[in-house]
Design an enzyme around this catalytic site. Structure first.
Site, PDB file in Angstrom:
ATOM      1  N   ASP A 118       2.405  16.463  14.413  1.00  0.00           N
ATOM      2  CA  ASP A 118       2.887  15.857  15.657  1.00  0.00           C
ATOM      3  C   ASP A 118       3.076  14.349  15.574  1.00  0.00           C
ATOM      4  O   ASP A 118       3.311  13.700  16.593  1.00  0.00           O
ATOM      5  CB  ASP A 118       1.917  16.195  16.804  1.00  0.00           C
ATOM      6  CG  ASP A 118       2.052  17.646  17.249  1.00  0.00           C
ATOM      7  OD1 ASP A 118       3.195  18.135  17.309  1.00  0.00           O
ATOM      8  OD2 ASP A 118       1.019  18.287  17.529  1.00  0.00           O
ATOM      9  N   ASP A 183       8.923  23.362  17.514  1.00  0.00           N
ATOM     10  CA  ASP A 183       8.654  22.006  18.013  1.00  0.00           C
ATOM     11  C   ASP A 183       8.774  20.955  16.899  1.00  0.00           C
ATOM     12  O   ASP A 183       9.089  19.798  17.140  1.00  0.00           O
ATOM     13  CB  ASP A 183       7.240  21.896  18.589  1.00  0.00           C
ATOM     14  CG  ASP A 183       6.753  23.118  19.340  1.00  0.00           C
ATOM     15  OD1 ASP A 183       7.187  24.234  19.015  1.00  0.00           O
ATOM     16  OD2 ASP A 183       5.917  22.964  20.247  1.00  0.00           O
TER      17      ASP A 183
HETATM   18  N1  GLY Z   1       3.618  21.649  20.802  1.00  0.00           N
HETATM   19  C1  GLY Z   1       4.138  21.014  21.874  1.00  0.00           C
HETATM   20  C2  GLY Z   1       4.471  21.816  23.076  1.00  0.00           C
HETATM   21  O1  GLY Z   1       3.608  22.348  23.737  1.00  0.00           O
HETATM   22  O2  GLY Z   1       5.602  21.885  23.411  1.00  0.00           O
END
Ligand code: GLY
Length: 417
Positions: A118, A183
């Protein structure tokens, strides 16, 4: 600072490396007025939020009447400073700038964090915007170091960056050794930045390979998307395609689809490769043409929640959700993506994407989604869903909804008049 800022405002939507930007669509003056009011109110809201936020903490959501904050390690930590950057860019308000500097000081330690994919969200949304506005070389160095940490998670056998460390599947006893989530497309922008800043092609090569692998394995033939693809890290083989935050393995989790639309649009911008444009457009068309997209174009948290033929492998208690929750964060990020995507598309698609983005922004700017001042913990928007499968953050404000909404408003303001 001022001069650099105005230059960067122009560059916000014109930051086209390879893809050719066309100006086929123009901004609607009435919506521009709505956006100006929205941005002014957002500046006041974020000053209020600042007054509620402790040093070293990062606003995340607002639940049960209190502001929930996180440490710098949380995947959402970059969104609050990132939104402040956009609001500072709009307002030039020094109070916001001081708050950005304070939060970036707390966030810097994450540049060496190799335990998460992330880092793009955490560092590019924050330091990336701060660098764009100030050209401060220190921020650039932090971004490049963050890109090195992110790239350390790349596995050439798989052709992907590993999203999460080994983790148990959400619905079975099976373990995922090398899970990748859709993501992760969003984190690639940090790698493209690092390649351009250092001249080291390796970052870009990793980003492109990751995008190709995601295009092959996450995107279904109808351009909907799987949330999680689990790989064998030794052979690169796909072991399973499942969900973690969506309704069912074969459903379309709205925010995941949004990450794909935004991510492939950005990869097209950085590469000029038509395969990525086609994928972004296909995913956008799936989203916009879907029979379950409500009229205000803010999606339900999953396009298939509660539907037959989409077996949820977790215990879904439909009686808890007589009204299926919307996810304003998905609406906001798709609105922002569509404004950019419209600039790479032929006239017919450009109009379709821009008009959809206009509807989304109008919906989000209405009292149905925009919080009254000094309520909602200072967040701009209400009604997002973080993780419904875990019954966490259902129908709450979320820091990333505000971030992409603010970005969408600024992108719209920068369209040709
Ligand atoms: N992983 C990020 C989200 O919840 O979109």
């Amino acid at each position: 600072m001022k001069r650099l800022f105005s230059m960067s405002a122009i560059l916000l939507i014109l930051s086209v490396s390879c893809a050719q930007k066309k100006s086929l669509v123009k901004a609607d003056p009435h919506l521009l007025e709505i956006i100006d009011n929205g941005l002014q109110q957002a500046v006041s809201q974020y000053k209020y939020m600042k007054s509620l936020t402790d040093e070293d903490r990062f606003p995340k959501n607002y639940e049960h009447g209190r502001l929930v904050t996180s440490s710098a390690r949380d995947w959402t930590s970059g969104f609050y400073p990132g939104t402040l950057c956009y609001l500072y860019e709009y307002s030039q308000d020094k109070e916001l700038f001081h708050e950005i500097e304070n939060k970036l000081t707390s966030l810097e330690s994450q540049k060496d964090n190799k335990r998460t994919h992330d880092l793009g969200f955490m560092m590019y949304c924050s330091f990336g915007n701060a660098y764009r506005l100030t050209q401060n070389e220190k921020y650039k160095d932090i971004l490049v170091q963050s890109a090195r940490s992110l790239a350390s998670r790349y596995n050439p056998k798989v052709g992907s960056i590993q999203s999460w460390d080994r983790i148990k599947s959400f619905v079975s006893d099976e373990y995922w050794d090398f899970p990748v989530i859709i993501d992760n497309m969003m984190n690639l922008e940090l790698l493209f930045f690092a390649s351009k800043s250092t001249g080291d092609a390796r970052f870009k090569d990793i980003a492109v390979k990751h995008a190709e692998t995601a295009m092959k394995n996450h995107v279904r033939p109808d351009y909907s998307s799987y949330h999680v693809v689990a790989y064998n890290p030794e052979t690169g083989a796909v072991e399973s395609r499942q969900t973690y935050q969506g309704f069912a393995h074969n459903s379309t989790w709205a925010r995941g689809q949004g990450w794909g639309i935004y991510g492939f649009t950005m990869v097209y911008r950085e590469t000029g490769d038509d395969r990525f444009l086609k994928t972004a457009q296909g995913m956008a068309d799936f989203f916009l043409n879907h029979e379950n997209l409500p009229e205000d174009k803010i999606p339900y948290w999953d396009f298939n929640a509660g539907q037959p033929n989409f077996p949820s492998s977790w215990v879904y208690d439909a009686s808890k959700y007589p009204i299926i929750p919307r996810d304003a964060s998905a609406g906001a990020l798709v609105a922002s993506a569509l404004i950019e995507l419209s600039s790479y598309s032929d006239k017919e698609k450009a109009n379709k994407y821009l008009h959809a983005a206009e509807t989304m922004i109008k919906s989000l700017a209405s009292p149905a989604y925009t919080s009254p001042l000094k309520e909602n913990g200072g967040f701009i928007l209400m009604h997002s869903v973080g993780n419904l499968t875990k019954e966490r953050e259902v129908d709450v404000p979320l820091s990333y909804a505000d971030y992409y909404y603010t970005e969408a408003m600024l992108r719209y303001k920068n369209l040709p008049k």
